[in-house]
Design a protein around this motif. Structure first.
Motif, short mmCIF file in Angstrom:
data_model
loop_
_atom_site.label_atom_id
_atom_site.label_comp_id
_atom_site.label_asym_id
_atom_site.label_seq_id
_atom_site.Cartn_x
_atom_site.Cartn_y
_atom_site.Cartn_z
N LYS A 53 0.82 -1.22 0.00
CA LYS A 53 0.00 0.00 0.00
C LYS A 53 0.85 1.26 0.00
CE LYS A 53 -4.34 -1.68 1.74
NZ LYS A 53 -5.45 -1.50 2.65
N ALA A 54 2.07 1.18 0.51
CA ALA A 54 2.97 2.34 0.55
C ALA A 54 3.92 2.38 -0.65
CB ALA A 54 3.79 2.32 1.85
N ALA A 55 3.72 1.49 -1.61
CA ALA A 55 4.70 1.30 -2.69
C ALA A 55 4.27 1.92 -4.02
CB ALA A 55 5.00 -0.19 -2.86
N GLY A 56 3.50 2.97 -4.01
CA GLY A 56 3.17 3.70 -5.24
C GLY A 56 2.56 2.82 -6.32
N ASP A 57 2.95 3.09 -7.57
CA ASP A 57 2.40 2.35 -8.70
C ASP A 57 2.83 0.89 -8.71
OD1 ASP A 57 1.08 4.62 -9.53
OD2 ASP A 57 2.58 5.15 -11.05
N VAL A 58 4.03 0.60 -8.21
CA VAL A 58 4.47 -0.80 -8.11
C VAL A 58 3.53 -1.54 -7.15
CG1 VAL A 58 6.35 -2.36 -7.46
CG2 VAL A 58 6.87 -0.22 -8.65
N GLY A 59 3.22 -0.89 -6.05
CA GLY A 59 2.30 -1.48 -5.07
C GLY A 59 0.90 -1.66 -5.62
N LEU A 60 0.47 -0.72 -6.45
CA LEU A 60 -0.85 -0.84 -7.09
C LEU A 60 -0.91 -2.11 -7.94
CD1 LEU A 60 -3.67 0.25 -7.89
CD2 LEU A 60 -2.49 1.65 -9.63
N GLY A 61 0.11 -2.34 -8.75
CA GLY A 61 0.16 -3.55 -9.57
C GLY A 61 0.28 -4.79 -8.72
N PHE A 62 1.07 -4.72 -7.67
CA PHE A 62 1.27 -5.84 -6.76
C PHE A 62 -0.07 -6.24 -6.12
CE2 PHE A 62 2.72 -7.94 -2.88
CZ PHE A 62 3.86 -8.62 -3.28
N ARG A 63 -0.79 -5.26 -5.61
CA ARG A 63 -2.08 -5.52 -4.96
C ARG A 63 -3.11 -6.02 -5.97
NH1 ARG A 63 -4.38 -0.93 -2.67
NH2 ARG A 63 -3.08 0.40 -3.97
N PHE A 64 -3.08 -5.47 -7.20
CA PHE A 64 -3.97 -5.94 -8.25
C PHE A 64 -3.73 -7.43 -8.52
CE2 PHE A 64 -4.62 -7.04 -12.69
CZ PHE A 64 -5.95 -6.69 -12.88
N SER A 65 -2.48 -7.80 -8.67
CA SER A 65 -2.14 -9.19 -8.95
C SER A 65 -2.58 -10.11 -7.82
CB SER A 65 -0.63 -9.31 -9.18
OG SER A 65 -0.27 -10.59 -9.62
N GLN A 66 -2.31 -9.70 -6.58
CA GLN A 66 -2.75 -10.51 -5.45
C GLN A 66 -4.27 -10.68 -5.46
OE1 GLN A 66 -1.01 -8.15 -2.24
NE2 GLN A 66 0.35 -9.87 -1.75
N ALA A 67 -4.98 -9.58 -5.73
CA ALA A 67 -6.44 -9.64 -5.73
C ALA A 67 -6.96 -10.52 -6.88
CB ALA A 67 -7.02 -8.23 -5.84
N ALA A 68 -6.32 -10.44 -8.05
CA ALA A 68 -6.73 -11.27 -9.18
C ALA A 68 -6.50 -12.75 -8.87
CB ALA A 68 -5.98 -10.86 -10.44
N ILE A 69 -5.37 -13.06 -8.28
CA ILE A 69 -5.05 -14.46 -7.95
C ILE A 69 -6.04 -15.00 -6.92
CG2 ILE A 69 -3.34 -15.94 -6.81
CD1 ILE A 69 -1.20 -14.09 -8.21
N ALA A 70 -6.37 -14.19 -5.93
CA ALA A 70 -7.26 -14.63 -4.84
C ALA A 70 -8.74 -14.39 -5.13
CB ALA A 70 -6.87 -13.90 -3.56
N ASP A 71 -9.05 -13.74 -6.25
CA ASP A 71 -10.42 -13.33 -6.56
C ASP A 71 -11.00 -12.54 -5.39
OD1 ASP A 71 -12.71 -12.97 -8.07
OD2 ASP A 71 -13.57 -14.92 -7.51
N ALA A 72 -10.20 -11.58 -4.92
CA ALA A 72 -10.56 -10.79 -3.74
C ALA A 72 -11.53 -9.67 -4.09
CB ALA A 72 -9.29 -10.21 -3.12
N ARG A 73 -12.25 -9.20 -3.09
CA ARG A 73 -13.25 -8.15 -3.27
C ARG A 73 -12.68 -6.87 -3.86
NH1 ARG A 73 -15.33 -8.41 2.62
NH2 ARG A 73 -13.27 -7.57 2.65
N GLU A 74 -11.47 -6.50 -3.47
CA GLU A 74 -10.89 -5.23 -3.92
C GLU A 74 -10.42 -5.24 -5.38
OE1 GLU A 74 -7.67 -7.42 -1.57
OE2 GLU A 74 -9.77 -6.97 -1.26
N LEU A 75 -10.53 -6.38 -6.05
CA LEU A 75 -10.06 -6.47 -7.43
C LEU A 75 -10.73 -5.44 -8.34
CD1 LEU A 75 -8.41 -7.78 -9.69
CD2 LEU A 75 -10.22 -9.51 -9.89
#
Length: 180
Positions: A100-122
């Motif tokens: 969350k503190a990692a700027g655009d890299v963090g945005l992509g990182f969180r997106f990937s995690q959410a896509a893999i987990a089919d998470a709500r925040e995707l």
């Protein structure tokens, strides 16, 4: 002839990134046809989308590769990202569990995690990427989220896999937190 060309490409890649490509050579030795297919994977996995969204793609690829749990593969993604001028500190923050503190890299990182987990925040992350960078950036991040795990899983299946632990970023050892 095709095996020789594939082996030449593998050696160039190994030299450029100081990466153990023995699993690639094993595949080529086993089947030239499989080697050709392996050589085509970067056409999919390395689609980065628009230049301004490269950091988002790098974060998505990092999260997916980390999810696959292969130390050398994570190091390779880090090295490629640094080579492309992705901020080292943002990469380190993601590896340490602070995306969350990692700027655009963090945005992509969180997106990937959410896509893999089919998470709500995707959906929210997808909308943010699209609003800021366009639909092609969402496609690139989705390619990264789905493809980063290919190599670690392939290597593990072939008996060449290793687990994730330390990653070197600009001569600094970072302990990567496995996210799955």
């Amino acid at each position: 002839m095709i095996r020789a060309l594939l082996k030449f490409g593998i050696q160039r890649f190994a030299s450029r990134y100081k990466y153990d490509t023995s699993y690639m050579s094993h595949i080529v030795d086993t089947s030239a046809s499989a080697g050709v297919r392996l050589s085509m994977l970067p056409f999919y996995s390395q689609y980065c989308g628009p230049k301004e969204a490269q950091n988002v793609w790098a974060g998505a690829m990092l999260a997916s590769t980390l999810d696959g749990d292969c130390g050398p593969c994570v190091q390779l993604i880090v090295d490629m990202a640094l080579e492309a001028a992705v901020p080292a500190e943002e990469i380190a923050l993601c590896l340490q569990g602070n995306a969350k503190a990692a700027g655009d890299v963090g945005l992509g990182f969180r997106f990937s995690q959410a896509a893999i987990a089919d998470a709500r925040e995707l959906e929210e992350l997808r909308k943010e990427i699209e609003a800021r960078f366009g639909a092609a950036a969402v496609t690139a991040a989705s390619f990264a989220a789905s493809s980063g795990r290919i190599y670690p899983v392939l290597k593990r299946g072939l008996g060449f896999g290793q687990t994730c632990s330390r990653v070197i970023i600009e001569d600094r050892a970072i302990t990567a937190l496995h996210q799955s």
